[in-house]
Motif scaffolding. Structure first.
Motif, PDB file in Angstrom:
ATOM      1  N   ARG A 213      -9.159 -20.687 -19.356  1.00 53.77           N
ATOM      2  CA  ARG A 213      -9.896 -20.382 -18.125  1.00 53.77           C
ATOM      3  C   ARG A 213      -9.562 -18.984 -17.640  1.00 53.77           C
ATOM      4  NH1 ARG A 213      -9.682 -24.400 -12.919  1.00 53.77           N
ATOM      5  NH2 ARG A 213      -7.526 -23.714 -12.798  1.00 53.77           N
TER       6      ARG A 213
ATOM      7  N   ASP B  16     -16.091 -18.767 -18.006  1.00 56.24           N
ATOM      8  CA  ASP B  16     -17.247 -19.519 -18.508  1.00 56.24           C
ATOM      9  C   ASP B  16     -17.949 -18.808 -19.656  1.00 56.24           C
ATOM     10  OD1 ASP B  16     -16.898 -21.423 -16.500  1.00 56.24           O
ATOM     11  OD2 ASP B  16     -18.004 -20.172 -15.064  1.00 56.24           O
TER      12      ASP B  16
ATOM     13  N   GLY C 274      -8.694 -21.156 -10.669  1.00 57.73           N
ATOM     14  CA  GLY C 274     -10.137 -21.357 -10.853  1.00 57.73           C
ATOM     15  C   GLY C 274     -10.867 -21.113  -9.545  1.00 57.73           C
TER      16      GLY C 274
END
Lengths: 367, 367, 367, 367
Positions: A355, A360, C359
């Protein structure tokens, strides 16, 4: 540069000796907002706890874990988490013999040679009690995975004890918690029970092979070249006490295959790529394929046995030794929850690492 | 270990792709005053070099290594050393097929899934050409070991190809460089030659097992709990392309032993402890015993084969593929010098780490 | 930060000496898909390049950067990037004097004491030429920031030379590239030109203070406790050659303030929190507030001066030395692009680190 | 430095919040055989302990440190050391105000923005209570230094409070423990007492500058380029709560000097090189010269003040706040033992790192 630490982003540092006041794990890089409490961790520690049945050491330790930091109102805060387990069963004992003699197969001699002194009480830092700290950290990792990647399931079990192997054709995962060996094959579990009874009576011990499988791991985890998923899993499992070999997928048997046999062919399925087989153990080039991640490791027989072995003293005199005391005849049994814990920590670490670097931006096939 | 770097104090970072302009290793923590030059490194690179015989890829690369930094007047300065190998045989080729199709067994699909794009020319970063950089770094590590621990000798050889194993009773280390398989058993080497000729003709490939042994390693190297010598060796070997299993000492077979069989008994010899056997592979509790350090690893069969396999395209269409081109039918052969190089790097790293933390404070038995 | 490497996830390892064949940076943890080419990096290197005007060394180096790995078809692949700059102006010179004498203020003596030998040609590894590698890596970091956090702007400039300070009331960022001092205050730049002409004629040199400001940094970057954004910036700037002090926000002057004066009061604005002032330099508790991140560092006067200074030889004899050659009278000038590059690397590293651990779980005020 | 850990070989990981059950330090890479016990550590903790005099917070914490691992029979074993300090004075208190409002100058707002939630009780992880763990680790580092490099002496003291500076001409190190400010200049200490009484009464606070000096540091410590001794010191000091600037030697004032003024000329003395001055603060090119290592850092005024400041709530509403409670009016005072502890940790780390990479291969001048 780290000795008592593993992990890239989710970093676990363990501390403590078998007969000191406590041991534990300092866990860094924990994602915030993960729901966690001591009972959730205790669930996993109870699986590893000694004295569960006649095949594990009769040392009586509650192995009660305390969360000392990094959790507030039932959630991780993102700061370092301290997990402490107090040692309660440090029975007063005469250590004078093992203080002077090195037990064969144990780290007594090498710790002395390395450090010039050692905590000789029950193995000190080299004791398998250290793995309780890993199981606690693994419990935290599992809780984080549950929130971040809910599809992941981690299952460990014993597939071999001595020369006798469980039969994959008979595997039934529901059997795993039903026998004292975490064995998915009930028939083999019964046979092992007999084998082990005999060994124990003869003052001997035996080795084992553990398999840990992770299902639902998304494709793309792993950081080549030296942080490959399989590299980190190999290090994680090899760092467990008494482990002498680690395999991914077909492992050492891959040497016997031809390229045609070994090829895991690919076809497109409704949810992405599907593979005709999984010789690779779910990892290609160090990166997960989305298949089951399959790791196996061999645990040598317990070195503490009731049979006399030749050894030497700290003074360099020849002598012999019997290692009395409370020892597991097959230390591999209790390595099952440890292997699961290491898998959980490594997967979470790679999930965060991925991540961080990629976000993404990963590739979608057919997308 | 972090992504493209391994090592604690002696740290190796590699870079470069199979078809880019160059690849290399940036080496940090090098002890100063080590005598080194390009010819000394080239000696090791020539062992790994492709095109040596009919069993290795016919890609013609001189693999000439250049030292770009960290060496002055023939000695290391203690600053970072850059070792560069230019790619010269990047033959112009039509990559359109492998650009769109994923080769089964290769990292094509996982690199795409991870990064969203990939250098599809010959494997890019996931190509085994990366190991040339390891061999160069390993050459530097060997030169340092020669000065700091002159008794250490590292020897790698192939012990199994497909199902056929070399016979330890016939091992003669002098045979190793005499056959194209780095095999210490001349008879087996002949049999392998026949086996491999057949496989090659049938468009197939085969796996192998490599053993690397280090003699003269002083007792006391290794840093428990997560920087154990065996942990770092397991990671080092598992990080090599196509490796699926790693064993220390008896490895996976340790599971079959009883504690009595497995005990390496100790007696005092004229120069310190002596062991009746070496099931442990020279490592107890993650620390070297002074015996031979023994590591084995399995290399899967080359995935690039001349047999059609099913696969998919980037667009998610089913298709099939034959991987033409210049490929080793047994990629394990060329893994031998790579395994030796990794052993050298890990041993030097642990030698420095031990010196840093412990200095001369280690224990002398009988002293 | 470890020896020749800095960064947590975006890791930069530099290598090379001032008079070796080349120097460069090995960059790990690069996000994939970043558009980059050599011209984009060259833009930044040209700002640092020697010989730009009469106030910087007349050494003529094109400082042409080559991308050797990790980029394919104009985009980063996510694998390690090698940036190499060849040294071309290694004019043959008689180094016998500085080979035997230690130049005061230089690292000659400490490198010798540390390593037992040194590359005495022009400073070797301790030369400020190493900063070219940082500028190259910083160029790559900027390109990644442009894609991942397009609002971030990094601006460095000189605010003090010797005792003369630029006047913040006259700052005009458009002036920065208009004078040879990267000074936002045109009047001060003119005064500095006169000051420096005098110093140069007298064979002397002078120190400077550089300020680097990053605008548009999102709130939440920084990893307490030992990976704070200000901690990493302090290390990054202090690692630049000749830097002796680092300040965040009010810096050393914070000592003179009272708590009432120092408080940056908070009010809610249309896009989130707004602060009445920025004494904190955009960082609270090691984490960015969303305000401008403000760092300043002091560069000592160039140690190579045309004035005789007392020193000793390698043999321990007293002597004296004049450092002839091509030297910047104010080495601080060329530190401006270096400071910007370090800021870019640190910000990108923390952006990735934050994304990895957190995140999207960060807090939204009023949200 | 990685998040909650600092150090290369001697690695300190801290954990714990101000109002949790405990806090502590997990210390890795400790040399074995170091004589240590809890009383030796307590000596240093008592110096930092709150409630010592009217100028420090009246929170009553015994700050009793327990050694939970890594020490056996009064000596370090070389395994990880756990140092735990239980929080005892967690007085039940109404936190509802600071749970909803962000205190200006504190990390409340940035922790919330980063993590999405925070332990709002007394600062949680961002509280200066964390520095108790550093002082404990520093005590261990000092004990190790005493054995490995017995000549090293570390002395910290306050040199400025608000605009008033101590007078170096009046420095008498014996005065340092004689006044509540760790001030070597008795007259200034008296003046500060008056200054601080006034500030406290007005509900205000003030900043300070601390200087830490290490004598007897051998030449050769420090690991260029990114592990320079000054780089690591800058990071170590900047990581302390409320620090806004760090200086080595002349620090920011180096900008005002000319090269002639700044040159520390060298002459040969009976025991090696001697320097005419120490503008460099004992570090050249990141490596120690053998002179005094001199570091200074500025601590901002305590942000918790009894004066109303504007702020916002978690919901984004404008409001104001007075931070009541037990707060140091000059938090810099208690930073003195913290700065010493960080110096001790960094020096020990570099001593081990140097021994690891270089051993005895360093250069002897005139030898």
């Amino acid at each position: 540069m780290s000795i008592n630490t593993f992990g890239h982003l989710f970093r676990v540092t363990t501390w403590g000796e078998s007969h000191g006041p406590a041991l534990g794990a300092t866990v860094d890089g924990v994602p915030p907002g993960v729901e966690i409490n001591e009972a959730m961790l205790q669930h996993w520690l109870d699986q590893r706890k000694p004295g569960q049945n006649k095949y594990t050491t009769q040392r009586r330790e509650p192995d009660a874990v305390k969360i000392l930091s990094g959790v507030f109102e039932g959630k991780t805060t993102g700061t370092s988490v301290q997990l402490m387990i107090e040692n309660t069963d440090q029975r007063s004992k005469d250590y004078s013999e093992i203080a002077q003699k090195f037990r064969p197969g144990h780290a007594d001699i090498t710790y002395f040679q390395k450090y010039g002194l050692r905590d000789y009480r029950g193995g000190g830092r080299s004791s398998a009690r250290e793995t309780a700290a890993r199981v606690a950290a693994g419990g935290l990792a599992r809780a984080a995975l549950t929130q971040l990647a809910p599809g992941i399931e981690i299952t460990g079990y014993m597939v071999q004890m001595g020369p006798r192997k469980a039969d994959p054709a008979k595997y039934d995962l529901a059997q795993i918690p039903q026998n004292p060996f975490w064995c998915p094959d009930a028939d083999t579990a019964e046979a092992w029970a007999e084998d082990l009874d005999k060994l124990r009576k003869s003052g001997d011990s035996v080795g084992a092979v553990i398999e840990v499988v992770a299902r639902g791991v998304p494709a793309g985890l792993g950081a080549p070249i030296y942080g490959k998923l399989d590299t980190d899993l190999a290090a994680a499992m090899m760092s467990i006490n008494a482990v002498k070999g680690v395999e991914i997928g077909d492992g050492m048997a891959a040497a016997c295959l031809t390229g045609v046999e070994n090829a895991d062919e690919i076809q497109m399925g409704p949810n992405g790529p599907e593979y005709s087989s999984n010789h690779a153990g779910g990892i290609l080039g160090g990166i997960s394929t989305g298949q089951e991640v399959v790791v196996r490791f061999a645990v040598k027989p317990t070195s503490s046995i009731l049979t006399t072995r030749k050894t030497i003293t700290v003074d360099g005199q020849n002598t012999d030794i019997i290692t009395k005391g409370r020892h597991d005849p097959c230390v591999g049994i209790r390595a099952v929850p440890v292997g699961e814990a290491m898998m959980a920590c490594i997967l979470l670490d790679h999930l965060l690492l991925h991540r961080g670097q990629i976000g993404d931006a990963g590739g979608k096939i057919g997308g």
